[in-house]
Design a protein around this motif. Structure first.
Motif, PDB file in Angstrom:
ATOM      1  N   ALA A 259       0.844  -1.195   0.000  1.00 31.78           N
ATOM      2  CA  ALA A 259       0.000   0.000   0.000  1.00 31.78           C
ATOM      3  C   ALA A 259       0.875   1.239   0.000  1.00 31.78           C
TER       4      ALA A 259
ATOM      5  N   ALA B 222       6.231   1.422  -3.872  1.00 28.34           N
ATOM      6  CA  ALA B 222       6.649   1.502  -5.263  1.00 28.34           C
ATOM      7  C   ALA B 222       7.360   0.240  -5.718  1.00 28.34           C
ATOM      8  N   ASN B 223       7.543  -0.702  -4.827  1.00 23.29           N
ATOM      9  CA  ASN B 223       8.274  -1.910  -5.179  1.00 23.29           C
ATOM     10  C   ASN B 223       7.328  -3.102  -5.264  1.00 23.29           C
ATOM     11  N   PHE B 224       7.635  -3.966  -6.224  1.00 20.41           N
ATOM     12  CA  PHE B 224       6.718  -5.063  -6.535  1.00 20.41           C
ATOM     13  C   PHE B 224       7.179  -6.371  -5.883  1.00 20.41           C
TER      14      PHE B 224
ATOM     15  N   VAL C  77       0.606 -18.829   8.487  1.00 20.07           N
ATOM     16  CA  VAL C  77       1.303 -18.170   9.582  1.00 20.07           C
ATOM     17  C   VAL C  77       0.494 -18.396  10.855  1.00 20.07           C
TER      18      VAL C  77
ATOM     19  N   SER D  73      -1.059 -16.745  13.860  1.00 24.25           N
ATOM     20  CA  SER D  73      -1.457 -15.428  14.333  1.00 24.25           C
ATOM     21  C   SER D  73      -2.357 -15.625  15.534  1.00 24.25           C
ATOM     22  N   ASN D  74      -1.967 -15.030  16.616  1.00 25.08           N
ATOM     23  CA  ASN D  74      -2.713 -15.168  17.863  1.00 25.08           C
ATOM     24  C   ASN D  74      -2.931 -16.645  18.203  1.00 25.08           C
TER      25      ASN D  74
ATOM     26  N   ASP E 103       0.160  -6.873   4.095  1.00 32.68           N
ATOM     27  CA  ASP E 103       1.414  -6.364   3.541  1.00 32.68           C
ATOM     28  C   ASP E 103       2.634  -6.939   4.244  1.00 32.68           C
ATOM     29  N   GLN E 104       2.466  -7.323   5.519  1.00 32.14           N
ATOM     30  CA  GLN E 104       3.606  -7.956   6.194  1.00 32.14           C
ATOM     31  C   GLN E 104       4.087  -9.165   5.393  1.00 32.14           C
ATOM     32  N   LEU E 105       3.129  -9.888   4.844  1.00 30.18           N
ATOM     33  CA  LEU E 105       3.473 -11.082   4.076  1.00 30.18           C
ATOM     34  C   LEU E 105       4.009 -10.689   2.700  1.00 30.18           C
TER      35      LEU E 105
ATOM     36  N   LEU F  36       5.378  -7.867   1.582  1.00 28.56           N
ATOM     37  CA  LEU F  36       6.661  -7.171   1.533  1.00 28.56           C
ATOM     38  C   LEU F  36       7.817  -8.073   1.935  1.00 28.56           C
ATOM     39  N   ASP F  37       7.506  -9.221   2.505  1.00 31.77           N
ATOM     40  CA  ASP F  37       8.552 -10.164   2.863  1.00 31.77           C
ATOM     41  C   ASP F  37       8.667 -11.267   1.819  1.00 31.77           C
TER      42      ASP F  37
ATOM     43  N   ALA G 220      10.771 -10.120  -4.181  1.00 28.27           N
ATOM     44  CA  ALA G 220      10.815  -8.827  -4.880  1.00 28.27           C
ATOM     45  C   ALA G 220      11.215  -9.054  -6.332  1.00 28.27           C
TER      46      ALA G 220
ATOM     47  N   ASP H  42      12.043  -6.315  -8.387  1.00 27.30           N
ATOM     48  CA  ASP H  42      12.688  -5.120  -8.926  1.00 27.30           C
ATOM     49  C   ASP H  42      13.918  -4.757  -8.118  1.00 27.30           C
TER      50      ASP H  42
END
Lengths: 1141, 196
Positions: free
Chosen positions: A507, A510-512, A521, A523-524, A549-551, A553-554, A557, A559
Motif C-alpha cells: 500500500a 513503489a516496489n513489486f 502463519v 497469528s494469535n 502487507d507484512q506477508l 513485503l517479505d 521482490a 525489482d
C-alpha cells in the motif's frame, strides 16, 4: 647401377619423422622435418595414414552438417548427440538407448545456420548463427521441448477490482459474569504479586483474585484478556470495581497472568491484573463479586471470506448500538486450514483428499479456497467454491472439465472461512460490556488489506521455470473496506506458459512483490493461510487475492538488483553461449528496441470483434487493432515458437491497407523513450506467406497520426516470400528524428494485399541501424536464473577496443573474452552483477577468429587467430604454429570465422578446420577449390609425449643443437594436412567413457563422420596419404656417413614399413616442386617381414623421399628409412652455374 | 575453482620464496577478512536472527534492547527500524552500531495532535553479509503497537532508508545494504541498451 654395398656407400638412417615445417625452404630443413605431408598421423618414431572418414549415421540427403554436440542430462543418466544440418533440421541421437540413429526434433531452423551451445542444468542452450552474427532465435532443449531462451512478457495487465466481504449478523454474545467464591481461603489481595496464601510479600499494584475453593474461571481468559469486575466492596478503602464510563476507574482490567495451583497453598485459578494504586493487603470471605470477560462471540449468517485473525471488521445496524464499531478478530474457531494431499476430477466433480490442519471439519455448503495444486495444470485451484459433498477425509466441489486422473499434491492447501469470530470490544468501546445482540445488523470487512494506492503487473512463468518481464502496470486503490483484490482478464500466454504471476506493490509503495506459495502463519496462536499470488495454470482469466502487507513485503521482490524483471530483456539471436558463475552468458546478441510490447506476439492474445466479418478474432496484447484498416487479422500458433500475427484478405477484393495493428513508439508507460532522436532504425521481420501471395507488401513503419505522416518504413514484397519462414531485414528509418513526434506509433500492416492473399509474421525486431548487435559485449543472465537477462547489469565487456567478441572461455575460475585480436579476463566478484566486474587485458594482439576457433586442453587452451595458433596457460598467449606460417597465411581469411579448433586430449592432437584454396604448394594433390567458404582442410597437429601446455608451447619441430645446428627433435609438434571438408568438428561423448571427434560433412551428403583407423577409405574414397622427407642427405650427415657432400647417387633404400595395398614411393630430386622419380610399388603387409627394399638410382645433391598409398583399402605406417648414397660416379660436380635435375 | 593449494604447491616447488610470500599474503587476506567480517570472493553468511527484542515505552521515548545470544563476531552491527504501520513500509532505520540497545526519542503524537502508533523491529548485519532476518516486536503477524504517553508533537519526515538501499526509504530492512553499489535511480524499465 644399383649399389648399396661397399665402403664407398654411405647408409644414412632416418628414424625421426617430424611434422610439416613449411616456413623454411625444403632444402634448409634439418633431418627429420617434412616440407609437407598429407593425411598423415604420427606416433613417436613413426608416421602413418590417418584414420579414414566413417559415416556414423545412415541418413539419406544432400545437406552439410554445421553443428554436432553432446548433450548430457541428469548427471550422465541420459546422453544425446545433437546435430544441425544446413537445411535447418535439428537432429538427436539417443547415445545410450538407440545409438547410431538420428531422429529429427525440429525442422524449421533457419537454413544454413550454424550453432554454438552449452549444456547447463540438464538443458542445452543453443545459439543459432551464421558464424558472424546471430540468425535464428536462441533456443533451449531439455530432451522434450525446444523452447526459446527468454521471451517477452504479457502485453497488457489484467484488470483489477477490489471487494469487501460481508454478511448478516446472526448473534453477538458476551459471556455471563462469574461469581467469585466466598470462603475463608478465597482471597483478593493487592501487593507485589500473587505469591502466598492470600498474603502478598510486599506492597504493590498487582491485584490477585486468589480462590482456593472450586472456581470456574471465565472462559477464554488468557493473559491479555480483559475482564470487568463488579460488586466488590471497598477493600481497605480501595475500589477494584470497574467504572463503565471509565472515568473514576478503568472500564476494564487487562489480565496480566493466570495461575494454576500454587504449591503448598492449594490455591488455583488465580487471576492477576494491575490496579492504579499501590497497597499491601489481602481479604477473604468476600461476597457478591462478579468477574466477566469482555470478549464477544460474533456469529454471522454466512461465511465472511478473507476475514482472518488480526483483520478488522465493521458492524452496523446492530442492537444494542454499542456494537456498531470497528473491531479486530481474535480467533476464528470454525475456520479451517486443510492440507490437500490428492486431487481427482470425475464427471465434473473435483474431489480433494485432505488432512485437517486447524479449525473444524468443513461442511457441505461452505465456500472453500484451494491453492497450490498442480494436477490438471492447476484447474483444482478454486476460489470460494461451494462444497457439494463431504466424507471422512475428502470434500468435493463442482468443476466442469473432462475427467482428470488422481494425482498426489505436495504443496496444496485449502481454507474455509469462518462464521464465528471472537473479538474484544474493550479498548474500542466503553463500556466494554455491551449486551448480547440477536440477528440484527451486518458485518463488513475493514482494513483486511493495507489501505492505499497499489500497482500490479502480471508475469508469465514458463515450463522451464523462467519468469518473463512484467506487463505494463495497473494502478488501483485499496480502501478500508477491501478484503480482496480480484484480477480479471489475466493474459493467457503461449503454450510454454504454465503459470501467471501477479506482483503487487505494498500500500502506497513503489516496489513489486509476489507470493510464490500459500503462506500459513500463526497469528494469535491460530493457523492462518494466505493465498499465493501465482495462478498455476494458463487457462483461468480471473483470480482473487487477499494478503497482509507484512506477508507481501517479505515475499519475492521483482525489482531488485539480481532479480529485476523490469530490466529483463528477451534475448536476441546470438553467436554463442557459455556458462560462468552459474550464469548463462551469450555473446554477439542482436539488438532491438526492447520497450516495445510483444514484438514476437507472445505476450498473450486479446479478443476483439472484426467489424467487417462481425466475428471474434484474436489480436496480440500490447498492440491495438487500427479502427479503420485493422480488419482481416488474427493470431495463430507459430510453427517457430509461441504465437504469430496473421493477416489474410478474405474480403473478395484487393485491400490497400489491411490487418493494421499499432502501438505507441514515443515513450512507454513509465515515460522511458522508445524511439529516440538522432537514431536510424532498421527492422528484422520473420515471416512467410502460407498461401504464396503474388502481389502486395508487408509493411512495418513509423507513423504520426496527427501529422498523418509516415517517417520511415520497411516494406517486404509478398512475392518474395515462401511458405516457409524466413528472416528478412532492411532499413526502416533512414532520416533520424530531430524530435520524435509524441504521437508516433509503430504499425504493421499488409499493403495492396490481393484477395485470398496472406502473410504470417512470427516476430519483428526494429533496431538501431548502427547498433545491430552487442557485438563487443557479453550478455549474462542472473545467477541460477538462466533466462533472466538484465539489459543494464547483464551487459558487460572490456571497453578497450571495438573488436567483436568472438568467444569466451572459463579457465582457472576466470572468465575470458576472446576478441578478434585481443584477449581479456574478468572474475565474478561474488557481490555485484557482471557490469561491475573488472576486466584485465590478457593480450592486445592475440584473440580468436571465430566462435569455434578455440578449445581446451588440460589446464590450457588454444586459439586460432589471424596471426596463428596460440596456446594459453594463464600468462601471455604463446604461438605454436610458427612452423606452418606459410600455410596459415594461405587460409581464406575472408571467411576466417568458419575456422574450428578441437583438441583431443586422448590422442593428443589438435585439429583445425580451415578454408584454404587448394591445391597449393603444400597441398599439391588436394581437390581444386580456389575460393573455399567453409573449412575444406584439416590442419592436424600431433603433440604426443608433450604432457603439459608448457611443453607443447616450447617443443617446436625445429630447434637448435648445442653446436647451433638445427635439429628436428622427437617428440615435438607434428603437423599434417588432411584432405577433409568439414564445416564443424566436435569431440562427442559416445557413452563408453570415450570421446570421438565427429566431423560434420562438407560434401553435401547428410553425413557425420568419425575417424577410424580401421576405416581404410574416406567414406569409400581413397585416402591420398603420403609423407615427404627432408632433402637427404644433409651435408653434415652425409659427411658423417662417408658420403661425398657434393653430388651423390641415391642408390637404394630400405624401409621399415607395414600396411596394406601397395606402397607408392617417389623421389623428388632437389626440390619437392620438381617432377619426381616414381619407384617400385612394393606390396605392404600388416606385419613386417623385414625392411622393404627399393631400388632408387637417382643422382643429385638432395633427395626428398615420398612414401604413401592412394587406394581404397590401402594404408601404411613407416618408422625407418635407410638410404644408401654414394658419390656420383659420373659427375660429382657438373660444372654448371645453374643446377639442373 | 582455482586449486589454491595445488597452485601454491607448484609455485613453492618452482620458487620457494615466491611461494612463501604468496602463502603469507593469502593467509593475511583470510585473517583480514575474518577481522572485517567480509569475504573477498562474495558475501558472508548473514548472522542468525536475533532472539528477542524488548521495548519499554515512556512518555516521549522508548528503550529498545536486543537479545543476541548467538556466537558473536566482531564487527556486527545492530539496526533497529520503526514505522507507523505494521508492514514496516517506509520504516525509519536506527543504526545501533555494536550496541544492543538504544534509547529512541520519538514523538508521542503527530503535528496535529493525533496519537502515533509505533511498530519496531531489529536485525543485525556484518559488513560483508546481507542483513539477518528481522525480528518484530510482538511477532511478524501480530506486531505489538507501541504508543507513548507524552505530549510531544511531530510528524516524522519520510524515511530515506539506509546503506545502499534506494534513497527514498522504499526498501526498509536493508541495513548497510544488500548490494555493494547502488545504481542511480531510474525508471523500472531501462532505456534500451546501447551497444558499446
Amino acid at each position: 647401377m644399383n649399389n648399396a654395398f661397399g665402403e664407398d656407400v654411405g647408409k644414412i638412417p632416418l628414424t625421426v619423422f617430424g611434422g610439416a615445417v613449411t616456413e623454411m625452404a625444403p632444402s634448409d630443413l634439418p633431418e627429420g622435418a617434412s616440407p609437407f605431408n598429407q593425411d598423415c598421423d604420427f606416433l613417436p618414431g613413426s608416421v602413418f595414414t590417418r584414420g579414414g572418414r566413417q559415416s556414423v549415421y545412415s541418413l539419406s540427403g544432400s545437406q552439410n552438417f554445421n553443428y554436432v554436440k553432446t548433450f548430457e542430462e541428469f548427471a550422465g543418466l541420459a546422453l544425446f548427440t545433437l546435430a544441425l544440418d544446413a537445411g535447418g533440421t535439428l537432429w538427436q541421437e539417443d547415445v545410450l538407448n538407440n545409438p547410431g540413429v538420428l531422429s529429427p526434433i525440429f525442422t524449421v531452423i533457419a537454413p544454413n545456420t550454424f550453432a554454438k551451445s552449452v549444456t547447463f542444468s540438464s538443458r542445452e542452450f543453443i545459439a543459432f548463427t551464421d558464424l558472424v552474427q546471430g540468425t535464428d532465435m536462441p533456443r533451449q532443449w531439455d530432451g522434450t521441448n525446444l523452447d526459446r531462451i527468454s521471451q517477452v512478457g504479457p502485453g497488457a495487465a489484467p484488470g483489477f477490482a477490489t471487494s469487501s466481504s460481508n454478511s448478516k449478523v446472526q448473534s453477538i454474545v458476551q459471556q455471563s459474569p462469574v461469581l467469585f467464591p466466598t470462603g475463608a481461603h478465597d482471597f483478593i489481595s493487592v501487593g507485589s504479586g500473587p505469591v502466598g496464601l492470600g498474603t502478598p510479600f510486599s506492597p504493590g499494584n498487582v491485584c490477585t483474585l486468589q480462590p482456593r475453593t472450586s472456581f470456574v474461571r471465565p472462559a477464554n481468559i488468557v493473559p491479555g484478556s480483559n475482564i470487568v469486575i463488579t460488586g466488590a466492596p471497598l477493600l481497605n478503602g480501595f475500589n477494584i470495581n470497574n467504572d463503565p464510563t471509565g472515568l473514576t476507574n478503568p472500564a476494564y482490567w487487562t489480565v496480566t497472568s493466570l495461575g494454576p495451583v500454587i504449591p503448598t497453598n492449594s490455591t488455583s485459578n488465580w487471576i492477576t491484573f494491575q490496579v492504579p494504586f499501590t497497597a499491601f493487603f489481602s481479604l477473604n470471605n468476600l461476597s457478591g463479586i462478579n468477574v466477566q470477560c469482555t470478549q464477544a462471540t460474533l456469529t454471522t449468517q454466512g461465511q465472511v471470506p478473507y476475514l482472518e485473525v488480526g483483520n478488522q471488521f465493521t458492524l452496523t445496524g446492530v442492537t444494542p448500538a454499542g456494537w456498531n464499531n470497528v473491531f479486530t478478530v481474535q480467533t476464528t474457531p470454525n475456520a479451517a486450514v486443510l492440507q490437500v494431499t490428492q486431487t481427482l476430477l470425475q464427471n465434473n466433480v473435483a474431489q480433494y483428499t485432505y488432512v485437517l490442519q486447524s479449525g473444524t471439519q468443513p461442511t457441505v455448503g461452505q465456500s472453500i479456497n484451494v491453492n497450490g495444486t498442480l494436477n490438471g495444470n492447476g484447474i483444482f485451484n478454486v476460489r470460494n467454491a461451494a462444497i457439494i459433498s463431504i466424507s471422512a477425509n475428502t470434500f468435493s466441489v463442482q468443476i466442469v472439465s473432462p475427467n482428470i486422473g488422481a494425482a498426489a499434491e505436495s504443496n496444496a492447501t485449502a481454507s474455509v472461512y469462518g462464521t464465528i469470530f471472537l473479538f474484544d470490544p474493550a479498548g474500542v468501546v466503553t463500556p466494554p460490556i455491551i449486551g448480547n445482540a440477536g440477528a440484527t445488523g451486518a458485518i463488513a470487512t475493514s482494513g483486511v488489506m493495507g489501505v492505499g494506492t497499489r500497482q500490479a503487473v502480471v508475469i508469465f512463468k514458463t515450463r522451464n521455470g523462467a519468469l518473463t518481464p512484467p506487463s505494463p502496470f495497473v494502478q488501483f486503490n485499496i480502501t478500508g473496506a477491501t478484503s480482496a483484490i480480484t484480477a480479471t482478464n489475466i493474459p493467457i500466454g503461449p503454450a510454454d506458459v504454465v503459470a501467471r504471476i501477479i506482483a503487487f506493490t505494498g500500500a502506497g509503495g513503489a516496489n513489486f512483490f509476489w507470493i510464490p506459495t500459500p503462506q500459513t502463519v500463526i497469528s494469535n496462536g491460530q493457523n492462518v493461510t494466505y493465498s499465493a499470488t501465482i495462478i498455476n495454470d494458463n487457462i483461468s482469466t480471473q483470480a482473487t487475492f487477499s494478503f497482509p502487507d507484512q506477508l507481501l513485503l517479505d515475499a519475492t521482490a521483482i525489482d531488485i538488483q539480481g532479480n529485476n524483471l523490469f530490466a529483463q530483456l528477451e534475448l536476441g539471436s546470438c553467436r554463442g553461449f557459455l556458462t560462468y558463475a552459474d550464469r548463462l552468458i551469450a555473446w554477439g546478441v542482436n539488438n532491438k528496441i526492447q520497450n516495445l510490447l510483444s514484438l514476437s506476439f507472445d505476450g498473450g492474445a486479446g479478443t476483439q470483434v472484426d467489424l467487417t466479418t462481425n466475428t471474434s478474432r484474436l489480436f496480440p496484447l500490447g498492440w491495438t487493432i487500427d479502427p479503420t484498416n485493422g480488419a482481416g487479422s488474427t493470431m495463430l500458433t507459430s510453427a517457430l515458437f509461441g504465437q504469430s500475427f496473421y493477416i489474410q484478405n478474405l474480403s473478395g477484393v484487393t485491400q490497400s491497407l489491411y490487418g493494421m495493428i499499432t502501438q505507441p513508439a514515443y515513450v512507454n508507460q513509465l515515460g522511458t523513450p522508445i524511439v529516440t532522436a538522432a537514431t536510424k532504425y532498421s527492422c528484422r521481420v520473420t515471416l512467410r506467406s502460407p498461401t504464396g501471395a503474388a502481389t502486395g507488401n508487408l509493411v512495418v513503419d513509423f507513423f504520426s497520426p496527427v501529422l498523418n505522416q509516415i517517417f520511415g518504413s520497411f516494406s517486404i514484397p509478398l512475392s518474395s516470400l515462401t511458405t516457409s519462414f524466413q528472416i528478412l531485414s532492411g532499413t526502416m528509418l533512414t532520416v533520424p528524428f530531430a524530435t520524435v513526434p509524441k504521437d508516433l506509433v509503430i504499425r504493421i500492416y499488409a499493403q495492396n494485399i490481393p484477395n485470398l492473399g496472406d502473410v504470417e509474421i512470427d516476430r519483428i525486431e526494429p533496431f538501431p541501424t548502427l547498433q545491430p548487435s552487442f557485438s563487443t559485449q557479453f550478455f549474462a543472465s542472473y545467477a541460477f536464473n538462466q533466462e533472466a537477462f538484465d539489459g543494464v547489469t547483464g551487459l558487460f565487456g572490456p571497453a578497450q577496443n571495438q573488436q567483436r567478441a568472438n568467444g569466451g572461455m572459463v579457465l582457472f575460475d576466470t572468465l575470458y573474452m576472446l576478441k578478434e585480436s585481443s584477449w581479456f579476463s574478468t572474475t565474478d566478484n561474488g557481490v555485484t552483477e557482471p557490469n561491475q566486474w573488472n576486466w584485465k587485458t590478457v593480450s592486445d594482439t592475440v584473440g580468436t577468429i571465430g566462435i569455434h576457433s578455440y578449445d581446451y586442453g588440460e589446464a590450457w587452451a588454444v586459439s586460432a587467430c589471424r596471426a596463428g595458433l596460440y596456446l594459453f596457460e594463464g600468462g601471455e598467449p604463446i604461438k605454436i604454429s610458427q612452423e606452418i606460417q606459410t600455410v596459415w597465411d594461405l587460409i581464406n581469411w575472408k571467411v576466417g570465422h568458419t575456422i574450428w579448433v578441437r583438441n583431443d586430449s586422448a590422442t593428443k592432437t589438435i585439429k583445425i578446420g580451415v578454408p584454404i584454396p587448394t591445391p597449393n604448394k603444400y597441398m599439391p594433390e588436394m581437390p581444386a577449390n580456389a575460393n573455399p567458404t567453409s573449412p575444406n582442410v584439416v590442419l592436424s597437429m600431433s603433440y604426443r609425449e608433450l604432457n603439459t601446455g608448457a611443453m607443447l608451447a616450447a617443443t617446436a619441430p625445429i630447434r637448435s643443437s648445442y653446436s647451433g645446428r638445427l635439429l628436428s627433435p622427437e617428440p615435438a609438434r607434428k603437423w599434417s594436412f588432411w584432405n577433409i571438408a568439414a564445416p564443424c568438428g566436435e569431440n562427442i561423448d559416445r557413452g563408453n567413457n570415450s570421446k570421438m571427434l565427429f566431423l560434420g560433412s562438407g560434401y553435401g551428403n547428410s553425413k557425420i563422420f568419425q575417424l577410424s583407423m580401421t576405416q581404410l577409405s574416406d567414406d569409400g574414397s581413397a585416402i591420398n596419404s603420403f609423407y615427404l622427407t627432408h632433402g637427404m642427405p644433409k651435408p653434415e650427415i652425409a659427411a658423417a656417413h662417408n658420403v661425398d657432400v657434393l653430388r651423390s647417387q641415391f642408390d637404394y633404400m630400405q624401409l621399415l614399413v607395414a600396411g596394406s595395398g601397395n606402397l607408392q614411393v617417389f623421389v623428388f630430386p632437389e626440390d619437392p616442386q620438381n617432377i619426381p622419380y616414381t619407384l617400385d610399388s612394393p606390396p605392404l603387409s600388416a606385419i613386417t617381414q623385414g625392411d622393404t627394399e627399393v631400388t632408387v638410382n637417382v643422382k643429385g645433391q638432395r633427395h626428398y623421399i615420398r612414401v604413401g598409398t592412394n587406394a581404397v583399402g590401402s594404408t601404411w605406417s613407416l618408422s625407418t628409412i635407410i638410404a644408401a648414397f654414394s658419390e656420383d660416379p659420373w659427375a660429382p660436380v657438373r660444372g654448371t652455374a645453374v643446377g639442373a635435375v | 575453482m582455482i586449486d589454491r593449494l595445488g597452485f601454491l604447491k607448484e609455485i613453492l616447488n618452482r620458487d620457494p620464496h615466491l611461494g612463501k610470500l604468496l602463502e603469507n599474503i593469502l593467509d593475511s587476506f583470510d585473517g583480514l577478512s575474518n577481522q572485517l567480517g567480509v569475504n573477498p570472493h562474495g558475501k558472508v553468511q548473514p548472522p542468525d536472527q536475533l532472539k528477542a527484542i524488548n521495548i519499554a515505552a515512556g512518555t516521549d521515548h522508548i528503550h529498545v534492547t536486543l537479545h543476541d545470544p548467538s556466537a558473536g563476531r566482531k564487527g556486527v552491527q545492530y539496526i533497529v527500524e520503526w514505522a507507523n504501520n505494521p508492514a514496516f513500509a517506509g520504516a525509519h532505520p536506527e543504526d545501533l552500531g555494536s550496541s544492543r540497545e538504544r534509547m529512541l526519542h520519538l514523538p508521542a503524537k503527530d503535528s496535529n495532535g493525533n496519537q502515533l502508533t509505533y511498530y519496531v523491529r531489529a536485525f543485525h548485519q556484518l559488513p560483508g553479509s546481507d542483513p539477518s532476518k528481522p525480528i518484530v516486536f510482538g511477532g511478524k503477524f501480530a506486531p505489538t503497537a507501541v504508543q507513548l504517553t507524552g505530549n510531544s508533537k511531530l510528524t516524522p519526515l519520510a524515511s530515506q532508508g539506509s546503506g545502499t538501499a534506494p534513497s527514498d526509504g522504499s526498501r526498509p530492512g536493508y541495513g548497510l545494504g544488500k548490494d555493494i553499489r547502488r545504481p542511480l535511480p531510474g525508471p523500472k524499465v531501462p532505456v534500451p541498451p546501447r551497444a558499446v
